[in-house]
Scaffold this motif. Structure first.
Motif, short mmCIF file in Angstrom:
data_model
loop_
_atom_site.label_atom_id
_atom_site.label_comp_id
_atom_site.label_asym_id
_atom_site.label_seq_id
_atom_site.Cartn_x
_atom_site.Cartn_y
_atom_site.Cartn_z
N UNK A 1 11.41 -1.67 8.77
CA UNK A 1 10.81 -1.54 10.10
C UNK A 1 10.43 -2.95 10.57
N UNK A 2 11.06 -3.40 11.67
CA UNK A 2 10.78 -4.73 12.22
C UNK A 2 9.93 -4.56 13.47
N UNK A 3 8.76 -5.23 13.49
CA UNK A 3 7.83 -5.06 14.61
C UNK A 3 7.47 -6.42 15.23
N UNK B 1 9.34 -3.12 -7.62
CA UNK B 1 10.63 -2.42 -7.60
C UNK B 1 10.53 -0.97 -7.15
N UNK B 2 9.30 -0.42 -7.16
CA UNK B 2 9.13 0.98 -6.76
C UNK B 2 8.82 1.12 -5.27
N UNK B 3 8.85 0.02 -4.53
CA UNK B 3 8.56 0.10 -3.09
C UNK B 3 9.64 0.91 -2.38
N UNK B 4 9.21 1.67 -1.35
CA UNK B 4 10.16 2.51 -0.61
C UNK B 4 10.39 2.02 0.81
N UNK B 5 9.52 1.14 1.29
CA UNK B 5 9.64 0.74 2.70
C UNK B 5 9.19 -0.70 2.86
N UNK B 6 9.88 -1.43 3.76
CA UNK B 6 9.53 -2.81 4.09
C UNK B 6 9.21 -2.90 5.58
N UNK B 7 8.03 -3.45 5.87
CA UNK B 7 7.64 -3.69 7.27
C UNK B 7 7.58 -5.20 7.50
N UNK B 8 8.40 -5.69 8.43
CA UNK B 8 8.36 -7.10 8.84
C UNK B 8 7.58 -7.19 10.16
N UNK B 9 6.37 -7.71 10.09
CA UNK B 9 5.52 -7.83 11.28
C UNK B 9 5.63 -9.26 11.82
N UNK B 10 6.33 -9.40 12.95
CA UNK B 10 6.59 -10.73 13.52
C UNK B 10 5.64 -11.07 14.66
N UNK B 11 4.56 -10.31 14.77
CA UNK B 11 3.65 -10.48 15.92
C UNK B 11 3.11 -11.90 16.01
N UNK B 12 2.86 -12.52 14.85
CA UNK B 12 2.20 -13.83 14.87
C UNK B 12 3.16 -15.00 14.71
N UNK C 1 0.84 -1.20 0.00
CA UNK C 1 0.00 0.00 0.00
C UNK C 1 0.88 1.25 0.00
N UNK C 2 0.72 2.08 -1.03
CA UNK C 2 1.42 3.36 -1.14
C UNK C 2 2.94 3.20 -0.94
N UNK C 3 3.51 2.23 -1.61
CA UNK C 3 4.95 2.03 -1.57
C UNK C 3 5.46 1.32 -0.33
N UNK C 4 4.56 0.87 0.54
CA UNK C 4 4.95 0.16 1.77
C UNK C 4 4.58 -1.32 1.61
N UNK C 5 5.57 -2.18 1.70
CA UNK C 5 5.34 -3.63 1.63
C UNK C 5 5.37 -4.18 3.05
N UNK C 6 4.27 -4.80 3.46
CA UNK C 6 4.18 -5.40 4.80
C UNK C 6 4.15 -6.92 4.67
N UNK C 7 5.10 -7.56 5.29
CA UNK C 7 5.18 -9.02 5.30
C UNK C 7 4.96 -9.50 6.74
N UNK C 8 3.93 -10.35 6.92
CA UNK C 8 3.58 -10.83 8.27
C UNK C 8 3.55 -12.36 8.27
#
Length: 510
Positions: free
Chosen positions: A486-488, A448-459, A416-423
């Motif tokens: 961003x690692x969460x 390839x145009x993504x600007x940010x990666x969020x690794x959500x390790x909550x689960x 979403x809007x250049x942010x890739x979230x992997x959970x």
């Protein structure tokens, strides 16, 4: 002081009433379960006498009643049926040896604080095994209740099927006695759970035979007197053959006792100690081996009667055993008891185990677990009398499903809007780390145009060293692609390992 004495006397009175009430139910049940196990009827009485007295010294639950039980009796018959002829001296000796093995295993587990092993019997496996065992128990008693004699010694289901397909072989007196027994037991339950329907049916059957009104098969011979104290009848050289079935009976049979004790403890809000109960049940089986008994366990029906009768302490179990012990010199009065009565008693006793609804519901909850349950159910019916093989199959399937689940790593991806979230969901270990690495490569290639990666390790439930290194690789790969990372939600138990993924590339693991 006087108040304490009165309270103690009142507690003893409650325990005495409960213990004697259970004995009245347990005496005819013991005969029936001995027949089911292929042992002489008196072996059931011996297993219901001294073993409960000694079990009470170590037990954790104040309600659990120890003695012959249906599932253990069926497992005993399955373990010994291929080794000797039921009822023969060789078979009886093997039965004593099996009780010894069960006792040693349980005592050892109790002393080594291995109570947790009781939970290795997965619930799906038990959901499949218990109703299948109940079907086999009922099927094995059907010819006896109908007075038929199926040809051959095949599977219980085959024998029951033959009996149902040959009504001309039924004995009308046996059928009438079995039906009357069922009516008495069911009617007594409806009047009040504490009305001893089993005892009333047994007394009525004995009276009918003594009056000359029953021409069918009866118990015939029960030696009167106290049980012998000897180990001479145990074939020591054959113990190795019984190690595997003995260990299975020790665990599967204990699961029944554990479920009873845990349920009552939960309802009372009290603590229950599985290690003490293992020790208690083990000592009971050692005693059974020494006095000519049979493998025994905790009885759900008799434990329920014990609790409803007002038992307060473990002494009620000892009083039950003492009551049966006092009855043994007069046990010959049970010789005229029709076998059809015993068959009906066993069939009625296992009807509560015929629970198929949970098996059906399990398909909607978890197909893999349902597969374990149904495979164990079918294996128990098909492989009978080798029930140990069915149990091993169920345990093996439980382990395979567990390993299969460990190898599954579900990953939710949102862009979403250049942010890739992997959970990721599951366990990140060396068996699943490669999937995360491959997935990240695919995501970066597609966006390839993504600007940010969020690794959500909550689960994530757990992360091992390989998993942590895979996360570190993912973070480095994203940073090399000029993404902010961003690692969460790092699992607390994995914090020390995963801290390295947030540090520069000087990790000591590289």
């Amino acid at each position: 002081m006087g108040g304490t004495r009165r309270a103690t006397a009142r507690t003893l009175m409650y325990d005495a009433v409960a213990g004697v009430s259970v004995a009245m139910v347990g005496i005819p049940q013991s005969l029936a379960y001995a027949e089911l196990a292929g042992m002489p009827p008196v072996a059931g009485l011996y297993a219901g006498a001294l073993p409960p007295v000694l079990a009470a010294l170590f037990a954790s639950s104040p309600y659990l009643q120890t003695g012959p039980v249906a599932i253990t009796a069926l497992l005993t018959a399955g373990a010994l049926g291929s080794l000797a002829t039921p009822g023969s001296p060789e078979y009886v000796g093997l039965g004593l040896a099996l009780a010894l093995v069960v006792g040693v295993v349980r005592v050892g587990l109790g002393l080594l604080r291995g109570g947790w092993l009781a939970y290795l019997m997965s619930q799906p496996m038990l959901l499949g095994f218990v109703p299948a065992a109940a079907v086999l128990i009922a099927a094995s008693q059907l010819p006896k209740a109908l007075g038929a004699a199926p040809p051959g010694a095949g599977n219980e289901i085959v024998a029951a099927g033959w009996t149902l397909l040959h009504p001309g072989q039924w004995s009308l007196p046996a059928l009438a006695v079995a039906a009357a027994t069922a009516l008495v037991i069911v009617g007594a339950r409806r009047i009040h759970p504490l009305v001893p329907g089993v005892l009333l049916a047994a007394v009525a059957g004995i009276g009918l035979t003594m009056l000359g009104g029953y021409p069918g098969a009866v118990v015939d011979h029960i030696p009167a007197g106290l049980p012998p104290f000897t180990l001479d009848g145990i074939p020591w050289h054959r113990l190795p053959e019984l190690l595997l079935p003995g260990a299975i009976i020790a665990l599967v049979g204990f699961s029944e006792a554990a479920s009873i004790a845990r349920r009552f403890a939960a309802e009372d809000g009290t603590h229950w100690d599985s290690n003490r109960e293992f020790l208690s049940q083990g000592v009971a089986n050692l005693a059974a081996a020494a006095v000519g008994g049979m493998p025994c366990g905790g009885s759900f029906s008799r434990s329920s009667v014990n609790r409803m009768s007002g038992a307060r302490t473990r002494s009620s179990g000892a009083i039950t055993g003492a009551t049966v012990l006092a009855f043994l010199p007069f046990a010959a009065v049970l010789e005229p008891l029709p076998l059809a009565v015993l068959g009906a008693i066993v069939i009625l006793a296992v009807t509560g185990l015929l629970r198929f609804r949970p098996l059906v519901r399990l398909w909607r909850i978890s197909p893999p677990q349902a597969a374990i349950a149904w495979a164990t159910f079918l294996a128990t019916l098909v492989l009978a009398p080798r029930l140990d093989l069915a149990v091993l199959l169920g345990i093996g399937l439980s382990i395979l499903v567990f390993l299969w689940r460990l190898l599954q790593l579900d990953v939710d991806i949102a862009v979403r809007q250049g942010v890739v979230t992997i959970a990721p969901r599951g366990v990140l270990w060396f068996g699943t780390a490669q999937r995360l690495d491959d997935l990240l490569l695919d995501v970066l290639a597609k966006h390839p145009d993504a600007a940010r990666l969020v690794l959500d390790l909550t689960r994530l439930g757990r992360i091992d060293t390989t998993g942590a290194l895979a996360l570190r690789s993912a973070v480095d790969r994203a940073r090399d692609a000029d993404l902010d990372v961003d690692v969460r939600g790092i699992p607390p138990q994995s914090r020390r390992l995963t801290d390295l993924i947030l540090t520069p590339r000087t990790s000591p693991l590289e």
